[in-house]
Enzyme design. Structure first.
Site, PDB file in Angstrom:
ATOM      1  N   CYS A   2       1.009  -1.061  -0.085  1.00  0.00           N
ATOM      2  CA  CYS A   2      -0.018   0.061   0.162  1.00  0.00           C
ATOM      3  C   CYS A   2       0.899   1.227   0.014  1.00  0.00           C
ATOM      4  O   CYS A   2       1.644   1.204   0.725  1.00  0.00           O
ATOM      5  CB  CYS A   2      -0.956   0.162   1.141  1.00  0.00           C
ATOM      6  N   ARG A  27       3.710  -0.290  -4.763  1.00  0.00           N
ATOM      7  CA  ARG A  27       3.441  -0.911  -3.466  1.00  0.00           C
ATOM      8  C   ARG A  27       2.165  -1.478  -3.518  1.00  0.00           C
ATOM      9  O   ARG A  27       1.958  -2.213  -2.526  1.00  0.00           O
ATOM     10  CB  ARG A  27       3.388   0.327  -2.544  1.00  0.00           C
ATOM     11  N   TRP A  75      -2.822  -2.680  -1.801  1.00  0.00           N
ATOM     12  CA  TRP A  75      -2.480  -4.018  -1.924  1.00  0.00           C
ATOM     13  C   TRP A  75      -3.348  -4.738  -0.928  1.00  0.00           C
ATOM     14  O   TRP A  75      -3.353  -4.625   0.242  1.00  0.00           O
ATOM     15  CB  TRP A  75      -1.071  -4.502  -1.719  1.00  0.00           C
ATOM     16  N   ASN A 101      -1.940   1.538   5.952  1.00  0.00           N
ATOM     17  CA  ASN A 101      -1.228   0.489   5.136  1.00  0.00           C
ATOM     18  C   ASN A 101      -0.827  -0.421   6.500  1.00  0.00           C
ATOM     19  O   ASN A 101      -0.425   0.145   7.489  1.00  0.00           O
ATOM     20  CB  ASN A 101       0.187   1.057   4.698  1.00  0.00           C
ATOM     21  N   GLY A 102      -0.919  -1.639   6.192  1.00  0.00           N
ATOM     22  CA  GLY A 102      -0.683  -2.680   7.336  1.00  0.00           C
ATOM     23  C   GLY A 102      -1.985  -3.339   7.809  1.00  0.00           C
ATOM     24  O   GLY A 102      -2.871  -3.459   7.048  1.00  0.00           O
ATOM     25  N   GLU A 494      16.479 -18.359  -8.119  1.00  0.00           N
ATOM     26  CA  GLU A 494      16.009 -16.873  -8.374  1.00  0.00           C
ATOM     27  C   GLU A 494      15.657 -16.937  -9.865  1.00  0.00           C
ATOM     28  O   GLU A 494      14.747 -16.082  -9.978  1.00  0.00           O
ATOM     29  CB  GLU A 494      17.402 -16.122  -8.224  1.00  0.00           C
ATOM     30  N   LYS A 498      11.784 -15.650 -10.596  1.00  0.00           N
ATOM     31  CA  LYS A 498      11.539 -14.515 -11.505  1.00  0.00           C
ATOM     32  C   LYS A 498      10.385 -14.954 -12.589  1.00  0.00           C
ATOM     33  O   LYS A 498       9.733 -14.014 -12.880  1.00  0.00           O
ATOM     34  CB  LYS A 498      12.735 -14.132 -12.353  1.00  0.00           C
ATOM     35  N   GLU A 501       7.013 -15.035 -10.948  1.00  0.00           N
ATOM     36  CA  GLU A 501       6.650 -13.664 -10.473  1.00  0.00           C
ATOM     37  C   GLU A 501       5.942 -12.830 -11.740  1.00  0.00           C
ATOM     38  O   GLU A 501       5.334 -12.277 -11.511  1.00  0.00           O
ATOM     39  CB  GLU A 501       7.734 -12.706 -10.059  1.00  0.00           C
ATOM     40  N   HIS A 517      16.634 -37.468  -6.981  1.00  0.00           N
ATOM     41  CA  HIS A 517      15.672 -37.933  -5.680  1.00  0.00           C
ATOM     42  C   HIS A 517      14.156 -37.467  -5.814  1.00  0.00           C
ATOM     43  O   HIS A 517      13.529 -37.246  -4.840  1.00  0.00           O
ATOM     44  CB  HIS A 517      16.373 -37.275  -4.543  1.00  0.00           C
ATOM     45  N   LYS A 620       5.788  -4.668  -3.949  1.00  0.00           N
ATOM     46  CA  LYS A 620       7.287  -4.485  -3.713  1.00  0.00           C
ATOM     47  C   LYS A 620       7.848  -4.593  -2.145  1.00  0.00           C
ATOM     48  O   LYS A 620       8.472  -5.329  -1.660  1.00  0.00           O
ATOM     49  CB  LYS A 620       7.980  -3.132  -4.490  1.00  0.00           C
TER      50      LYS A 620
HETATM   51  C1  G6P Z   1       8.786  -8.899  -2.208  1.00  0.00           C
HETATM   52  C2  G6P Z   1       9.602  -8.463  -3.703  1.00  0.00           C
HETATM   53  C3  G6P Z   1      10.696  -9.263  -3.732  1.00  0.00           C
HETATM   54  C4  G6P Z   1      11.699  -9.280  -2.776  1.00  0.00           C
HETATM   55  C5  G6P Z   1      11.225  -9.442  -1.270  1.00  0.00           C
HETATM   56  C6  G6P Z   1      11.737  -9.017  -0.199  1.00  0.00           C
HETATM   57  O1  G6P Z   1       8.358 -10.229  -2.304  1.00  0.00           O
HETATM   58  O2  G6P Z   1       8.417  -8.711  -4.546  1.00  0.00           O
HETATM   59  O3  G6P Z   1      11.266  -8.939  -4.927  1.00  0.00           O
HETATM   60  O4  G6P Z   1      12.649  -9.707  -2.876  1.00  0.00           O
HETATM   61  O5  G6P Z   1       9.690  -8.710  -1.272  1.00  0.00           O
HETATM   62  O6  G6P Z   1      11.959  -7.607  -0.248  1.00  0.00           O
HETATM   63  P1  G6P Z   1      13.071  -6.788   0.429  1.00  0.00           P
HETATM   64  O7  G6P Z   1      12.804  -5.279   0.487  1.00  0.00           O
HETATM   65  O8  G6P Z   1      13.061  -7.024   1.914  1.00  0.00           O
HETATM   66  O9  G6P Z   1      14.310  -7.069  -0.216  1.00  0.00           O
END
Ligand code: G6P
Length: 625
Positions: A2, A27, A75, A101-102, A494, A498, A501, A517, A620
């Site tokens: 948010c 956000r 969000w 927010n929260g 990773e 990606k 996501e 396994h 984010k």
């Molecule tokens: C969210 C984002 C990710 C990020 C993660 C941790 O899930 O979408 O891209 O890696 O948060 O965020 P931070 O700000 O703690 O690195």
């Protein structure tokens, strides 16, 4: 999660608020809304969906005049992303509006109380109870019912309400009875004050007001800020005036613009060489030794550390997994890596000689923040590796090493990840230097190799066209697997993250040795499998083992996409597609092998027509647990 904006000044509040929301949309983008105060009236508008829906609605409706206002981009937590659940939320009389927010954890009891007192609740949100609690406090303060403007009354009502709330919240409110004020409060979620000339701002992130002022003050835990055009007042929830320290934001508005790129993510991928170079800047002395005095952890304490625990979430967690290889190899200190969301709930063994490293781009991730608090309660030393100056996590840690990626706006992390790796390498090498676990010349050798990394990443970026072509070709696939060994394993994770996501595609990363396994049962004719191959010149045994793993999947019909070092002739015959990266030392390889996977996911998602900057359901800065 948010985005929140508040404005009091000489401009049209609606313009400033909408522009701020545009910069905070990373956000959350489930809905957007705005409220302004003008001439004794509160006017608001809100729409489900992205900010553009609100902007279109505003363009069609009557203008929203007024020099005081709040805005929100959501969000969703409580209640689906609909118009009624969008913020701002108002009280029964339409006198005040609040954004949040929260998560307010005791909202059910407060909601029942508000309903019993006759308030009409129009949404499913936890936020709306705050509007009604504020309404009750304002009514109590307005005992004679004349609704005369009383400067300070909204801030006082906010303090009283906050004392009753549990959980995490940033709240920002306006009220027609205190018309020049915007009042913000904060517990566990971020809120920054922007201090301008004849105008002041409240926002979740400085990006919202950087076009107007670079002077900022981070609101502290359990504090309330009242901004007016001509001043700012900060107190605790108890009303005691708070001492605040400001800082100057060291990047300008152009850093938060797309600069001609179609997406922020493309820009941020391209910025990686510079981001790495900036993160190294000033940290390598003329003698090749590292100088990390800024970390503020005394050398004696660092020598006494007998265990390191890295905590992080998402992409930052993958950086932590890679850090473990470097820390144990270079420093010979046992190192654990843990998802921050799991960490404190398993009663981890922490002592005064444990160093906890919290990695976070935003510095606001709630799970990581809670892990930091838990570690500090156990009296462990806590070091943050963070990208956002003055954010909550570094503020609560004993020490901090800032990465210098600049603002990262695309939701999926790219340049922050590479700079987190650089931050981890720096910390590990510094510890090795300090504790003498590496000879000085060996450590200096790695440091000088690290200094070559911006060039190496540049080379990778220049050769990405075949990766983009491959991504377009695979856009209709249903699943992609990723394999790696050693530091290539977190890179595989990773790569898969990606793709999930951005492309909403089933993607999994595995340690190549684990294939037999279980995961090998997934292999069938034509399934794309990306294999991150270690350097043949590094640990030969690793290289040979992964070549065997490639044989195993080829034998079962997989389409093998290999990321390998240039000149790796051994692996070439077994690759259906070969993506070459420059030779770099094994532990530094993730800096070059991750880049093609970022480009791959970004291009594949674009080919599927997705908005790569704002993938569905994600945000984010994850400020809820
Ligand atoms: C969210 C984002 C990710 C990020 C993660 C941790 O899930 O979408 O891209 O890696 O948060 O965020 P931070 O700000 O703690 O690195």
């Amino acid at each position: 999660m948010c985005g929140i904006v508040g404005y009091a000044g000489h401009r049209q509040a609606a313009d400033v608020v909408i522009e701020g929301l545009r910069r905070l949309e990373y956000r959350g983008y489930d809905s957007a809304g705005i409220a302004v105060v003008e001439d004794g009236k509160l006017r608001s508008a809100k729409r489900a969906g992205k900010l553009v829906n609100l902007v279109e609605a505003l363009a069609e409706g009557a203008p929203l005049p007024g020099r005081v206002g709040v805005g929100h981009t959501r969000w969703a937590t409580h209640g689906p992303p609909t118009d009624p659940n969008a913020h701002p939320h108002t009280d029964c009389n339409g006198h005040l509006a609040v954004v949040h927010n929260g998560i307010i954890e005791n909202f059910a009891a407060l909601r029942a109380e508000a309903a019993a007192a006759g308030h009409e609740l129009a949404s499913d949100t936890d936020t709306e109870v705050v509007a009604h609690l504020l309404e009750a406090e304002m009514a109590a303060a307005d005992a004679d019912g004349t609704q005369l403007a009383r400067p300070g009354s909204l801030a006082e009502a906010m303090r009283r309400v906050c004392r009753r709330l549990e959980g995490a919240f940033t709240l920002v409110a306006v009220d027609i009875r205190d018309p020049g004020a915007v009042v913000g409060a904060r517990r566990n979620s971020p809120l920054v004050i922007g201090c301008g000339e004849g105008e002041n701002f409240l926002a979740s992130d400085v990006a919202a007001f950087i076009a107007y002022t670079r002077r900022a003050v981070e609101l502290g835990q359990d504090q309330v800020a009242e901004i007016r055009a001509d001043g700012v007042t900060v107190t605790g929830f108890d009303g005691v005036p708070a001492r605040v320290t400001g800082y100057r934001v060291d990047w300008d508005v152009s850093a938060a613009e797309k600069a001609g790129y179609e997406y922020f993510m493309l820009k941020e991928i391209a910025e990686q060489p510079r981001a790495i170079a900036d993160t190294l800047l000033g940290r390598i002395g003329a003698d090749g030794n590292l100088t990390l005095d800024e970390m503020r952890l005394p050398a004696d304490e660092l020598r006494e550390i007998d265990k390191i625990v890295v905590v992080a979430c998402g992409t930052a967690y993958h950086a932590g997994m890679i850090a473990k290889y470097a820390i144990e190899h270079w420093c010979r200190i046992p190192c654990e890596v843990e998802l921050a969301s799991e960490f404190r709930y398993r009663d981890p063994i922490l002592t005064r000689s444990t160093l906890v490293i919290a990695i976070s781009q935003s510095g606001e991730t709630m799970d990581t923040l809670m892990a930091v608090r838990h570690a500090r309660e156990q009296r462990s030393r806590v070091l943050a590796i963070c990208n956002v100056n003055g954010s909550s996590i570094p503020r609560e840690c004993d020490a901090v090493l800032y990465t210098r990626a600049g603002p990262e706006i695309a939701v999926a992390s790219t340049k922050a990840f590479l700079t987190q790796l650089v931050g981890c390498y720096l910390v590990a090498l510094y510890l090795a230097q300090l504790r003498g676990t590496k000879y000085g010349d060996e450590a200096r050798d790695v440091v000088s190799q690290l200094a070559q990394m911006p060039n190496a990443v540049d080379v990778v970026l220049e050769t990405m066209e075949p990766v983009r072509a491959l991504a377009r070709e695979l856009a209709s696939e249903g699943c992609v697997l990723f394999l790696g060994r050693h530091v290539g394993f977190p890179v595989a994770l990773e790569g898969a993250l990606k793709l999930k996501e951005l492309a909403y595609m089933h993607a999994e990363g595995f340690a190549a040795g684990e294939l037999k396994h279980g995961p090998i049962a997934l292999i069938e004719g034509g399934l794309p499998v990306v294999v991150v191959v270690p350097s043949p010149g590094g640990r030969e045994v690793l290289h040979d083992k992964i070549v065997s793993n490639i044989q195993e999947i080829r034998a079962r019909g997989a389409r093998v996409i290999v990321i390998a070092e240039e000149g790796d002739h051994e692996v070439k015959p077994y690759a259906d597609t070969l993506i070459e990266v420059p030779h770099v030392p094994t532990l530094l390889q993730p800096l070059v092998t991750t880049v093609p996977l970022q480009v791959f996911a970004c291009e594949l998602a674009t080919a599927k027509g997705h908005d790569v900057d704002q993938p569905r359901n994600l945000a984010k800065s994850v400020t809820v647990e």
